[in-house]
Scaffold this active site. Structure first.
Site, PDB file in Angstrom:
ATOM      1  N   HIS A 326     -38.485  17.099 -33.801  1.00 39.96           N
ATOM      2  CA  HIS A 326     -38.354  18.533 -34.081  1.00 39.96           C
ATOM      3  C   HIS A 326     -39.604  19.094 -34.774  1.00 39.96           C
ATOM      4  CE1 HIS A 326     -36.191  22.307 -35.108  1.00 39.96           C
ATOM      5  NE2 HIS A 326     -36.988  22.265 -36.164  1.00 39.96           N
ATOM      6  N   GLU A 327     -40.015  18.488 -35.861  1.00 42.24           N
ATOM      7  CA  GLU A 327     -41.143  19.068 -36.610  1.00 42.24           C
ATOM      8  C   GLU A 327     -42.426  19.022 -35.785  1.00 42.24           C
ATOM      9  OE1 GLU A 327     -40.154  20.750 -38.960  1.00 42.24           O
ATOM     10  OE2 GLU A 327     -38.299  19.756 -39.555  1.00 42.24           O
ATOM     11  N   HIS A 330     -42.775  21.823 -33.312  1.00 34.98           N
ATOM     12  CA  HIS A 330     -43.280  23.071 -33.907  1.00 34.98           C
ATOM     13  C   HIS A 330     -44.798  23.221 -33.782  1.00 34.98           C
ATOM     14  CE1 HIS A 330     -39.839  25.042 -35.651  1.00 34.98           C
ATOM     15  NE2 HIS A 330     -39.478  24.012 -36.401  1.00 34.98           N
ATOM     16  N   GLU A 349     -37.796  28.455 -34.070  1.00 34.46           N
ATOM     17  CA  GLU A 349     -36.680  27.503 -34.126  1.00 34.46           C
ATOM     18  C   GLU A 349     -35.915  27.374 -32.808  1.00 34.46           C
ATOM     19  OE1 GLU A 349     -36.781  25.494 -36.313  1.00 34.46           O
ATOM     20  OE2 GLU A 349     -37.810  26.464 -37.985  1.00 34.46           O
ATOM     21  N   TYR A 401     -31.436  28.513 -34.252  1.00 38.00           N
ATOM     22  CA  TYR A 401     -31.658  27.141 -33.776  1.00 38.00           C
ATOM     23  C   TYR A 401     -30.811  26.852 -32.531  1.00 38.00           C
ATOM     24  CZ  TYR A 401     -33.852  26.099 -38.318  1.00 38.00           C
ATOM     25  OH  TYR A 401     -34.672  26.088 -39.418  1.00 38.00           O
TER      26      TYR A 401
HETATM   27 ZN   LIG Z   1     -37.646  23.845 -37.251  1.00 38.29          ZN
END
Ligand SMILES: [Zn+2]
Length: 534
Positions: A326-327, A330, A349, A401
């Site tokens: 996830h990170e 980004h 998100e 999200y």
């Molecule tokens: Zn995030």
């Protein structure tokens, strides 16, 4: 200070959801006249960090280009940090403070096109993180050997919680030098590449050669050990470096095997990693994690899932380390393509939660990815719109999200062309390379990739909290159908199983009918709609 404006923001936004905002919200969240006239070019943040006293001090030198003539410049720094002085060309400048915003009166005439700089001297005990990274600031922790383990996090709250800057997302600095003096025996890891270490003072100089947003800048101090690799990627050889606590080296070597797997999947879907020049790093921190540009921070305890949990409840969420995937996702959506206003945070998100499913799809197939996306739907609350109120530094619903990801999944169904969808995701990262954007720009880009007008689609899903209801009835060999719970002009193609065949229909708010020789139909569950048989 000239132009004393009383900023009063009293905004009401859709669905009767109303909030009152303060002057401070407006000073923080809008492009004030004292921000608009100058363009950031370079920061040199130079600080020393003292964990024993929970104290920081130093300077930020702000370089800027004059766009319009003005003599008053707004910079932001949050108490209890204190500005000691502000200088230009070595001369002290007067300033007036209004909460977190400080208005500096420049003495030298600011001529359009000129490059100038001011130096902000500051110090103090910065806000301590309460629940990093959500309620951020400085995390002053110790590792298991009793050594200091320190990290910053500040999304939403703002980077001005620990360093003075132009704390609005619309203007990214072009490059940045981060110099951090750490306690002897410990290392600081920030963004970009380690340029040099001053052994006498134990100061680490990290240089970021690409535009970076304020909340992406970070300081991490600990008893770090390093390992790394080079990844043969779309833009050549990429340095991937990992900094972890000494005791966790072996665990990290195993768990971080997912990092090159992540890179392969995301370069496939989104195009080249956007910061080759600055390398890619994973840096261990004493909190869960954050998308700090080119130094993604990691605190997921070296296990799969989200702290061991599967957010989708399908099993697929345990196939990967949530924070690594996830990170790092980004880096494309948050760091490459960045919101101008946190009201549009779904752009970060929604796409990044969706990127988790693309990682699954790359390694486990399309059906697995769809199961994951349908699984996370149960977390959607539809409490308020995804998009928040503008110009007051407020995000929209936490649904950004799970619902954000499902909106994209639904849009992909409508496009109904996997290669085109991949080209669209890569195209977004090219079109808005290293830029700050509004939702509208993203919507328009997506809309341009498909036939028809999807403005009402985005209006419905992003700016209301209502999920379209596909209503149908079957009587005397006829299927009647329409959408309810939608805005005027809403229509959307739907894929439906009828009498053993897959059929596309385009329901609107008006009843339509079709002859049907079957007792029931099945709406493709990949479309995020509610289905009601009447
Ligand atoms: Zn995030």
């Amino acid at each position: 200070m000239k132009n004393i404006v009383l900023y009063v923001a009293f905004l009401t936004y859709s669905l009767g959801f109303s909030q009152t905002f303060t002057e401070q919200d407006t000073l923080r969240g809008s492009i004030t006249p004292e921000r608009a006239w100058w363009d950031l070019t370079y920061y040199h943040l130079d600080i020393s960090v003292d964990p024993d006293e929970k104290f920081i001090s130093g300077t930020n030198t702000i370089h800027y280009k004059v766009l319009d003539r003005n003599q008053v410049l707004q910079v932001d720094l949050q108490p209890p940090l204190v500005i000691e002085k502000i200088t230009q060309d070595g001369k002290n400048l007067p300033f007036k403070s209004n909460g977190n915003a400080h208005f500096v009166t420049l003495e030298k005439t600011q001529n359009v096109g000129e490059f100038n700089e001011i130096v902000m001297h500051y110090s103090g005990h910065p806000k301590e993180a309460v629940r990093a990274p959500w309620d951020g600031g400085f995390s002053w922790k110790k590792d298991e050997n009793g050594k200091d383990f320190v990290a910053t996090s500040c999304q939403g709250l703002g980077a001005s919680v620990w360093w003075p800057n132009k704390d609005h997302m619309y203007d990214e600095v072009d490059s940045m030098l981060i110099s951090v003096q750490a306690p002897k025996g410990l290392m600081n890891v920030s963004n970009g590449r380690l340029r040099s270490i001053d052994e006498n003072t134990n100061t680490y100089h990290w240089f970021v050669s690409n535009p970076i947003n304020n909340y992406g800048v970070n300081v991490n101090i600990g008893d770090y050990v390093h390992f790394g690799e080079t990844y043969d990627g779309e833009k050549g050889m990429l340095d991937m470096d990992y900094y972890v606590l000494r005791d966790n080296l072996e665990k990290a070597k195993e768990q971080f095997k997912q990092a090159p797997k992540m890179m392969e999947a995301f370069e496939h879907w989104f195009g080249p990693y956007p910061f080759y020049e600055d390398s890619f790093k994973l840096v261990e921190v004493p909190y869960l994690g954050m998308e700090h540009q080119s130094s993604v921070t990691y605190g997921n305890q070296y296990g799969n899932g989200y702290l061991g949990r599967d957010l989708s409840g399908t099993g697929w969420g345990l196939k990967f380390d949530y924070i690594i995937i996830h990170e790092a996702g980004h880096e494309w959506f948050a760091n490459n393509i960045t919101y101008k206003d946190i009201a549009d945070m779904w752009v970060h998100e929604g796409f990044t939660m969706y990127s988790e499913s693309l990682f699954i799809e790359y390694y486990y197939g399309k059906e697995a990815a769809a199961e994951y996306l349908l699984g996370i739907r149960k977390n959607i609350r539809n409490d308020r719109p995804l998009i928040g109120p503008y110009n007051v530094n407020k995000a929209g619903s936490g649904d950004m999200y799970n619902k954000g990801a499902n909106i994209l999944h639904t849009f992909r169904q409508i496009m109904d062309d996997d290669e085109k969808w991949r080209a669209t995701l890569r195209g977004l990262n090219e079109e808005f390379y290293h830029q700050t954007v509004t939702t509208k720009q993203i919507e328009n880009y997506l809309d341009d990739q498909v036939e028809g007008d999807f403005e009402p689609f985005f209006e419905q899903y992003l700016r209301t909290a209502n999920i379209p209801v596909f209503e149908y009835e079957i009587q005397n060999g006829k299927l009647k159908y329409r959408f309810t719970n939608v805005i005027d002009g809403f229509k959307m193609p739907l894929k439906v199983e009828m009498a053993g065949k897959t059929v596309w229909i385009t329901p609107t708010t008006a009843w339509q009918q079709k002859s049907l020789k079957a007792n029931d139909i099945q709406v493709d569950p990949n479309f995020y709609v509610n289905v009601k048989k009447v």
